[in-house]
Design a protein around this motif. Structure first.
Motif, short mmCIF file in Angstrom:
data_model
loop_
_atom_site.label_atom_id
_atom_site.label_comp_id
_atom_site.label_asym_id
_atom_site.label_seq_id
_atom_site.Cartn_x
_atom_site.Cartn_y
_atom_site.Cartn_z
N PRO A 73 4.73 -1.38 6.79
CA PRO A 73 5.42 -1.79 5.70
C PRO A 73 5.43 -3.37 5.93
CG PRO A 73 6.80 -0.43 6.93
CD PRO A 73 5.47 -0.48 7.94
N GLN A 74 6.11 -4.02 4.92
CA GLN A 74 6.37 -5.37 4.83
C GLN A 74 7.78 -5.68 5.12
OE1 GLN A 74 4.33 -8.17 3.90
NE2 GLN A 74 2.62 -6.62 3.44
N TYR A 75 8.08 -6.29 6.09
CA TYR A 75 9.41 -6.53 6.75
C TYR A 75 9.28 -7.91 7.28
CZ TYR A 75 7.31 -5.68 11.52
OH TYR A 75 6.61 -5.91 12.42
N GLU A 108 5.05 9.07 13.61
CA GLU A 108 4.64 8.17 12.38
C GLU A 108 3.53 8.92 11.34
OE1 GLU A 108 5.12 3.57 14.40
OE2 GLU A 108 3.22 4.76 14.46
N ILE A 109 2.82 9.84 12.24
CA ILE A 109 1.72 10.43 11.23
C ILE A 109 1.62 11.94 11.45
CG2 ILE A 109 0.37 8.26 11.33
CD1 ILE A 109 -1.53 9.74 13.45
N GLY A 110 2.71 12.54 11.93
CA GLY A 110 2.81 14.08 12.08
C GLY A 110 2.04 14.85 12.75
N GLN A 150 5.30 8.73 8.27
CA GLN A 150 7.14 8.48 8.15
C GLN A 150 7.15 7.49 7.31
OE1 GLN A 150 8.43 6.77 11.64
NE2 GLN A 150 10.37 8.04 11.34
N GLU A 151 7.53 7.42 6.05
CA GLU A 151 7.60 6.46 4.82
C GLU A 151 8.07 5.01 5.59
OE1 GLU A 151 9.52 7.87 1.54
OE2 GLU A 151 7.70 9.47 1.26
N THR A 152 9.26 5.06 6.33
CA THR A 152 9.90 3.94 6.73
C THR A 152 8.88 3.20 7.60
OG1 THR A 152 10.90 5.14 8.81
CG2 THR A 152 12.07 4.83 6.53
N LEU A 157 -2.37 5.31 5.41
CA LEU A 157 -3.26 5.74 6.57
C LEU A 157 -4.69 5.38 6.11
CD1 LEU A 157 -2.78 7.64 9.04
CD2 LEU A 157 -3.89 9.45 7.60
N ILE A 158 -5.28 4.89 7.03
CA ILE A 158 -6.74 4.49 6.79
C ILE A 158 -7.54 5.25 7.91
CG2 ILE A 158 -8.48 2.71 7.02
CD1 ILE A 158 -6.15 0.43 6.57
N ILE A 159 -8.56 5.93 7.80
CA ILE A 159 -9.21 6.65 8.50
C ILE A 159 -10.78 6.06 8.81
CG2 ILE A 159 -10.72 8.81 8.86
CD1 ILE A 159 -7.75 9.28 8.62
N ALA A 160 -10.63 5.42 10.19
CA ALA A 160 -11.95 4.74 10.82
C ALA A 160 -12.86 5.81 11.44
CB ALA A 160 -11.60 3.54 11.55
#
Length: 218
Positions: A73-75, A108-110, A150-152, A157-160
């Protein structure tokens, strides 16, 4: 060869290759931003850096071997909005850095810790802007997991997939603005039109070299 046989053969070869790998510096340099390249390989600075770990999580989907990347995210920080591998900083309660990578992947991605089989690790990499030393861990899970973001920590998500790592058309350069405002041209991976650069690109460059070695032995 069936999909399952190919998957088993690949993961066995990858495990052996990761055990044999001693240093990925040469491969990392291929995708390194040039202005701070000497700092990134300053082992004295790395010794005093904060420790962290990331996960290259491989899984098979139909005839392809994929792995997830995340968009931060932007922070107000040096890595704001960047594309990264799941991961984060070492906590005092972590058993080791491999556990850090597993824990952060779950957060982060469960993807649960008990779902991932660790195959090995790549060379550590020092990141001067944030003063982190990163251990890249390679893990596998047989099928596509049910990702829960995890939204924060994760915007997207990008699948490569593995083939793109050694696709010359996916390796490009562009002008980027560094955290200190300096504008430079840096190498990056084009993943679904997204720019994957910096430490993540350097880690993937080393991984690409290993994948290429495995493929050349077939």
């Amino acid at each position: 060869m069936s999909d399952n046989s190919h998957w088993q053969s690949f993961t066995t070869s990858l495990r052996k290759a990761l055990e044999a790998t001693s240093s990925g510096k040469e491969a990392q340099i291929e995708m390194a931003p040039l202005p701070d390249i000497q700092q990134r390989f300053d082992r004295e600075s790395a010794k005093n850096a904060r420790q962290s770990a990331v996960m290259i999580l491989l899984y098979k989907e139909e005839e392809m071997i994929n792995f997830p990347l995340i968009v931060r995210p932007q922070y107000p920080g040096v890595h704001s909005g960047q594309i990264a591998l799941p991961g984060g900083k070492y906590e005092d309660t972590d058993q080791d850095l491999i556990y850090t990578a597993l824990r952060e992947t779950e957060e982060e991605i469960g993807v649960g810790l008990d779902q991932v089989e660790v195959l090995g690790q790549l060379s550590e990499l020092y990141v001067p802007p944030s003063n982190f030393n990163i251990l890249p861990v390679v893990g596998m899970i047989s099928d596509r997991p049910n990702f829960v973001l995890q939204e924060t920590e994760v915007d997207e998500l990008i699948i490569a997939n593995l083939p793109l790592l050694n696709d010359k058309e996916r390796r490009k350069e562009k002008e980027m603005t560094f955290y200190n405002g300096t504008k430079v041209r840096v190498p990056y991976f084009d993943v679904q039109g997204k720019v994957v650069w910096g430490a993540t690109a350097m880690i993937l460059s080393e991984f690409a070299t290993i994948i290429n070695q495995i493929n050349s032995q077939k």
